[in-house]
Motif scaffolding. Structure first.
Motif, mmCIF file in Angstrom:
data_model
loop_
_atom_site.group_PDB
_atom_site.id
_atom_site.type_symbol
_atom_site.label_atom_id
_atom_site.label_comp_id
_atom_site.label_asym_id
_atom_site.label_seq_id
_atom_site.Cartn_x
_atom_site.Cartn_y
_atom_site.Cartn_z
ATOM 1 N N MET A 43 0.859 -1.180 0.000
ATOM 2 C CA MET A 43 0.000 0.000 0.000
ATOM 3 C C MET A 43 0.897 1.233 0.000
ATOM 4 O O MET A 43 2.003 1.201 0.542
ATOM 5 N N LYS A 44 0.386 2.309 -0.592
ATOM 6 C CA LYS A 44 1.157 3.554 -0.649
ATOM 7 C C LYS A 44 0.209 4.742 -0.535
ATOM 8 O O LYS A 44 -0.776 4.821 -1.258
ATOM 9 N N ILE A 45 0.507 5.633 0.399
ATOM 10 C CA ILE A 45 -0.224 6.901 0.490
ATOM 11 C C ILE A 45 0.341 7.797 -0.603
ATOM 12 O O ILE A 45 1.513 8.157 -0.570
ATOM 13 N N VAL A 46 -0.481 8.147 -1.588
ATOM 14 C CA VAL A 46 0.016 8.991 -2.683
ATOM 15 C C VAL A 46 -0.426 10.438 -2.549
ATOM 16 O O VAL A 46 0.194 11.324 -3.143
ATOM 17 N N SER A 68 6.923 16.825 0.661
ATOM 18 C CA SER A 68 5.676 16.557 -0.061
ATOM 19 C C SER A 68 5.409 17.741 -0.983
ATOM 20 O O SER A 68 5.757 18.875 -0.666
ATOM 21 N N SER A 69 4.795 17.445 -2.112
ATOM 22 C CA SER A 69 4.540 18.478 -3.118
ATOM 23 C C SER A 69 3.094 18.922 -3.068
ATOM 24 O O SER A 69 2.188 18.083 -3.045
ATOM 25 N N GLU A 70 2.875 20.221 -3.069
ATOM 26 C CA GLU A 70 1.511 20.746 -3.127
ATOM 27 C C GLU A 70 1.035 20.725 -4.574
ATOM 28 O O GLU A 70 1.735 21.197 -5.466
ATOM 29 N N LEU A 77 -1.359 16.182 -9.770
ATOM 30 C CA LEU A 77 -1.418 15.021 -8.879
ATOM 31 C C LEU A 77 -0.923 13.773 -9.603
ATOM 32 O O LEU A 77 -0.101 13.016 -9.076
ATOM 33 N N ASP A 78 -1.415 13.555 -10.824
ATOM 34 C CA ASP A 78 -0.999 12.376 -11.581
ATOM 35 C C ASP A 78 0.508 12.398 -11.849
ATOM 36 O O ASP A 78 1.178 11.363 -11.737
ATOM 37 N N LYS A 82 3.165 9.563 -10.551
ATOM 38 C CA LYS A 82 4.069 8.912 -11.518
ATOM 39 C C LYS A 82 5.529 9.137 -11.171
ATOM 40 O O LYS A 82 6.381 8.297 -11.456
ATOM 41 N N SER A 83 5.832 10.271 -10.529
ATOM 42 C CA SER A 83 7.206 10.584 -10.127
ATOM 43 C C SER A 83 7.534 10.036 -8.741
ATOM 44 O O SER A 83 8.597 10.332 -8.193
ATOM 45 N N ASN A 84 6.601 9.293 -8.174
ATOM 46 C CA ASN A 84 6.798 8.670 -6.855
ATOM 47 C C ASN A 84 6.988 9.707 -5.747
ATOM 48 O O ASN A 84 7.760 9.509 -4.821
#
Length: 165
Positions: A43-46, A68-70, A77-78, A82-84
């Motif tokens: 599982m991953k919180i994206v 974290s990126s705003e 978001l996508d 995709k950039s993890n």
């Protein structure tokens, strides 16, 4: 639990984790974010959405993620997923609209807003886990029916401790 653990291990090994979006960044959210990031393979919180971005960033930081990126749009978001990268936003709707999120966790604690989140998730074919007992007690049966009709899962986890465990 062994069946679930094995299924999650398989997702981790194949680099195909369940991608989780969280709406709400309060105390319960902080524990769940930490649990998934540090103790739940597969599982991953994206993304975390909260009206106060600072709180979403603090939830990631508590789990050891300092950068974290705003994001403000579905595309941003996508691209982040995709950039993890770990994303934060004030707009819960983009989590529901993203093709890169599998499940939305409602941790808002507000009945009306929680219903809005659930309906948006269901409309966008996202599974939804509610940690909002008041919401479930009020309109949970309606949300379950709507989720069934959309071919997604609506489920409740009661309380912070059982849900996080």
């Amino acid at each position: 639990m062994i069946i679930i653990d094995k299924a999650l291990e398989k997702l981790e090994k194949t680099s195909n984790p369940i991608r989780v979006g969280i709406v709400g960044a309060g105390f319960m959210s902080k524990g769940l974010v930490d649990q998934i990031i540090n103790r739940t393979p597969g599982m991953k919180i994206v993304a975390i959405s909260n009206r106060t971005i600072k709180n979403a960033k603090e939830n990631y930081a508590f789990a050891g993620i300092k950068n974290s990126s705003e994001v403000e749009t579905v595309k941003e978001l996508d691209d982040s997923v995709k950039s993890n990268k770990s994303a934060v936003t004030g707009n819960f709707s983009i989590l529901c609209q993203s093709k890169n999120i599998d499940v939305i966790v409602d941790m808002t604690g507000a009945v009306e807003f929680g219903a809005t989140v659930a309906l948006e998730a269901i409309k966008n074919k996202k599974h939804i886990v509610s940690m909002n007992v008041e919401l479930d007690g009020t309109v949970g049966a309606i949300l379950k029916r709507k989720a069934d009709e959309a071919g997604v899962i609506y489920t409740l986890t009661g309380g912070d401790q059982p849900g996080v465990i």
